[in-house]
Design a protein around this motif. Structure first.
Motif, PDB file in Angstrom:
ATOM      1  N   TYR A 137       0.889  -1.254  -0.165  1.00 60.23           N
ATOM      2  CA  TYR A 137      -0.059   0.137  -0.063  1.00 60.23           C
ATOM      3  C   TYR A 137       0.923   1.209  -0.036  1.00 60.23           C
ATOM      4  N   ASN A 138       2.170   1.357   0.351  1.00 62.84           N
ATOM      5  CA  ASN A 138       3.013   2.737   0.611  1.00 62.84           C
ATOM      6  C   ASN A 138       3.109   2.958  -0.822  1.00 62.84           C
ATOM      7  N   GLU A 139       3.613   1.497  -1.607  1.00 57.18           N
ATOM      8  CA  GLU A 139       3.865   1.989  -3.532  1.00 57.18           C
ATOM      9  C   GLU A 139       3.064   2.610  -3.677  1.00 57.18           C
ATOM     10  N   LYS A 140       1.650   2.146  -3.250  1.00 60.74           N
ATOM     11  CA  LYS A 140       0.445   2.206  -4.917  1.00 60.74           C
ATOM     12  C   LYS A 140       0.084   3.755  -3.867  1.00 60.74           C
ATOM     13  N   TYR A 141       0.165   4.170  -2.640  1.00 63.60           N
ATOM     14  CA  TYR A 141       0.060   5.624  -2.606  1.00 63.60           C
ATOM     15  C   TYR A 141       0.949   6.550  -1.901  1.00 63.60           C
ATOM     16  N   LYS A 142       2.036   6.401  -2.479  1.00 59.73           N
ATOM     17  CA  LYS A 142       2.973   6.795  -2.180  1.00 59.73           C
ATOM     18  C   LYS A 142       3.097   8.610  -2.824  1.00 59.73           C
ATOM     19  N   ASP A 143       2.500   9.107  -3.611  1.00 55.65           N
ATOM     20  CA  ASP A 143       2.619   9.825  -3.909  1.00 55.65           C
ATOM     21  C   ASP A 143       1.155  11.040  -3.053  1.00 55.65           C
ATOM     22  N   GLY A 146      -3.916  15.574   7.673  1.00 56.82           N
ATOM     23  CA  GLY A 146      -3.126  15.763   6.381  1.00 56.82           C
ATOM     24  C   GLY A 146      -2.006  15.679   6.329  1.00 56.82           C
ATOM     25  N   VAL A 147      -0.882  14.729   5.531  1.00 57.51           N
ATOM     26  CA  VAL A 147      -0.104  14.498   5.671  1.00 57.51           C
ATOM     27  C   VAL A 147       1.181  14.080   4.808  1.00 57.51           C
ATOM     28  N   ARG A 148       1.982  15.326   4.401  1.00 56.12           N
ATOM     29  CA  ARG A 148       2.307  15.239   2.964  1.00 56.12           C
ATOM     30  C   ARG A 148       4.169  14.706   3.401  1.00 56.12           C
ATOM     31  N   LEU A 149       4.877  13.955   3.207  1.00 54.28           N
ATOM     32  CA  LEU A 149       5.732  13.215   2.888  1.00 54.28           C
ATOM     33  C   LEU A 149       6.993  13.991   2.581  1.00 54.28           C
ATOM     34  N   LYS A 150       7.831  14.325   3.146  1.00 54.35           N
ATOM     35  CA  LYS A 150       9.059  14.631   2.357  1.00 54.35           C
ATOM     36  C   LYS A 150      10.399  13.797   2.276  1.00 54.35           C
ATOM     37  N   LYS A 177     -16.028   6.467   3.727  1.00 48.54           N
ATOM     38  CA  LYS A 177     -16.130   7.928   3.107  1.00 48.54           C
ATOM     39  C   LYS A 177     -15.663   8.383   3.217  1.00 48.54           C
ATOM     40  N   THR A 178     -16.398   9.715   2.642  1.00 51.66           N
ATOM     41  CA  THR A 178     -15.916  10.775   1.826  1.00 51.66           C
ATOM     42  C   THR A 178     -17.140  11.771   2.578  1.00 51.66           C
ATOM     43  N   PHE A 179     -17.905  12.090   3.555  1.00 51.74           N
ATOM     44  CA  PHE A 179     -19.036  13.080   3.528  1.00 51.74           C
ATOM     45  C   PHE A 179     -18.869  13.634   2.839  1.00 51.74           C
ATOM     46  N   GLY A 180     -18.831  12.863   1.424  1.00 57.21           N
ATOM     47  CA  GLY A 180     -19.553  14.665   0.053  1.00 57.21           C
ATOM     48  C   GLY A 180     -18.248  15.393  -0.329  1.00 57.21           C
ATOM     49  N   ALA A 181     -17.090  14.965   0.548  1.00 57.87           N
ATOM     50  CA  ALA A 181     -16.076  15.404   0.016  1.00 57.87           C
ATOM     51  C   ALA A 181     -15.250  15.176  -0.964  1.00 57.87           C
ATOM     52  N   THR A 182     -14.732  16.300  -2.006  1.00 63.15           N
ATOM     53  CA  THR A 182     -14.483  15.523  -3.974  1.00 63.15           C
ATOM     54  C   THR A 182     -13.022  14.759  -3.492  1.00 63.15           C
ATOM     55  N   ASN A 183     -13.002  14.254  -4.707  1.00 65.94           N
ATOM     56  CA  ASN A 183     -11.497  14.005  -5.461  1.00 65.94           C
ATOM     57  C   ASN A 183     -10.212  13.650  -4.449  1.00 65.94           C
ATOM     58  N   ILE A 184     -11.651  12.381  -3.287  1.00 70.31           N
ATOM     59  CA  ILE A 184     -10.244  11.739  -1.825  1.00 70.31           C
ATOM     60  C   ILE A 184     -10.333  10.679  -2.400  1.00 70.31           C
ATOM     61  N   GLU A 185      -9.807  10.135  -2.481  1.00 74.20           N
ATOM     62  CA  GLU A 185      -9.939   7.791  -1.912  1.00 74.20           C
ATOM     63  C   GLU A 185      -9.815   7.710  -0.674  1.00 74.20           C
ATOM     64  N   THR A 186     -10.599   6.293  -0.588  1.00 67.91           N
ATOM     65  CA  THR A 186     -10.417   6.266   1.041  1.00 67.91           C
ATOM     66  C   THR A 186      -9.951   4.699   1.088  1.00 67.91           C
ATOM     67  N   LEU A 187      -9.407   4.489   2.222  1.00 72.81           N
ATOM     68  CA  LEU A 187      -8.764   2.417   2.892  1.00 72.81           C
ATOM     69  C   LEU A 187      -8.638   2.472   4.006  1.00 72.81           C
ATOM     70  N   VAL A 188     -10.080   1.202   4.504  1.00 72.03           N
ATOM     71  CA  VAL A 188     -10.265   0.385   5.241  1.00 72.03           C
ATOM     72  C   VAL A 188      -8.722   0.216   6.387  1.00 72.03           C
ATOM     73  N   LYS A 189      -8.904   1.035   7.278  1.00 73.99           N
ATOM     74  CA  LYS A 189      -7.695   1.287   7.795  1.00 73.99           C
ATOM     75  C   LYS A 189      -6.214   1.408   7.577  1.00 73.99           C
ATOM     76  N   ALA A 190      -6.703   2.525   6.810  1.00 75.66           N
ATOM     77  CA  ALA A 190      -5.039   3.579   6.219  1.00 75.66           C
ATOM     78  C   ALA A 190      -3.978   3.653   6.803  1.00 75.66           C
ATOM     79  N   ASN A 218      -2.917  17.505  -6.257  1.00 78.36           N
ATOM     80  CA  ASN A 218      -2.588  16.753  -4.927  1.00 78.36           C
ATOM     81  C   ASN A 218      -3.625  15.306  -5.133  1.00 78.36           C
ATOM     82  N   LYS A 219      -3.130  14.101  -4.641  1.00 83.17           N
ATOM     83  CA  LYS A 219      -3.684  13.066  -4.770  1.00 83.17           C
ATOM     84  C   LYS A 219      -3.989  12.799  -2.931  1.00 83.17           C
TER      85      LYS A 219
END
Length: 204
Positions: A6-12, A32-36, A111-124, A103-104
């Motif tokens: 999952y880290n490779e899949k969502y690394k960006d 929200g966190v962006r890795l440096k 659930k995103t509660f109506g917020a757009t352009n956000i992906e979800t993952l259970v136990k992310a 950004n992704k």
């Protein structure tokens, strides 16, 4: 069949997590966190629910040096007045606005509660390091807030329950009532049962 990395899949992706969504007291915090740095340099980060306060304190300083983050605090009055779902949507959109277009985003849950352009993952928060980092930062911030609230309202033992409902917390509400920072819209089963019993006693 190979296990998904999952880290490779969502690394960006910018990882998002929250704490205190289900609290009866105090704010809910979204981060929200962006890795440096490469995610492998932060492989000590885990879901905050699996840590204690001391571990989070040690982790959070290391994490903050290696990420860009944005914290959104939703006050209990907003949750009472607007409803939790609307507040969650607002927090997610606030994080997107902070980091900007192009950004992704990955949010812990389904659930995103109506917020757009956000992906979800259970136990992310247990699968993707950027989300784990968001989880740790959020929980460490809540720890600090609750230390201050505990000094202000020691009867509720907030330093131990972090605003969540426990038997002791319910008993304190029965004895001392709600503080201005309690979420009045949060239905507490034991208090509802007491209220219904008192109503029945009056009727009969």
């Amino acid at each position: 069949m190979s296990e998904i990395n999952y880290n490779e899949k969502y690394k960006d992706y910018i990882g998002i997590d929250e704490v205190a969504r289900g609290n009866a007291f105090g704010p809910s915090l979204f981060v929200g966190v962006r890795l440096k740095v490469p995610y492998k340099e932060l492989d000590f980060a885990v879901d905050s629910k699996t840590t204690n306060k001391s571990q989070r304190t040690n982790m959070v300083e290391k994490i903050k040096k290696s990420v860009d983050y944005h914290l959104v605090e939703i006050p209990p009055s907003d949750i009472d007045n607007k409803g939790l779902s609307i507040c969650i949507k607002g927090a997610l959109e606030n994080i997107k606005e902070h980091f900007g277009k192009g950004n992704k985003y990955l949010y812990d849950g389904n659930k995103t509660f109506g917020a757009t352009n956000i992906e979800t993952l259970v136990k992310a928060d247990n699968k993707v390091i950027s989300v784990s980092c968001a989880s740790i930062i959020a929980k460490a911030a809540l720890d600090t807030l609750m230390e201050g609230f505990h000094k202000q309202y020691p009867e509720y033992n907030l330093i131990k329950n972090s605003g969540y409902i426990t038997k002791q917390h319910v008993q304190a509400i029965k004895e001392y009532g709600y503080t201005p920072l309690h979420r009045k819209s949060y239905k507490i089963k034991e208090l509802e049962e007491d209220k219904n019993k008192k109503t029945t006693d009056i009727l009969f």
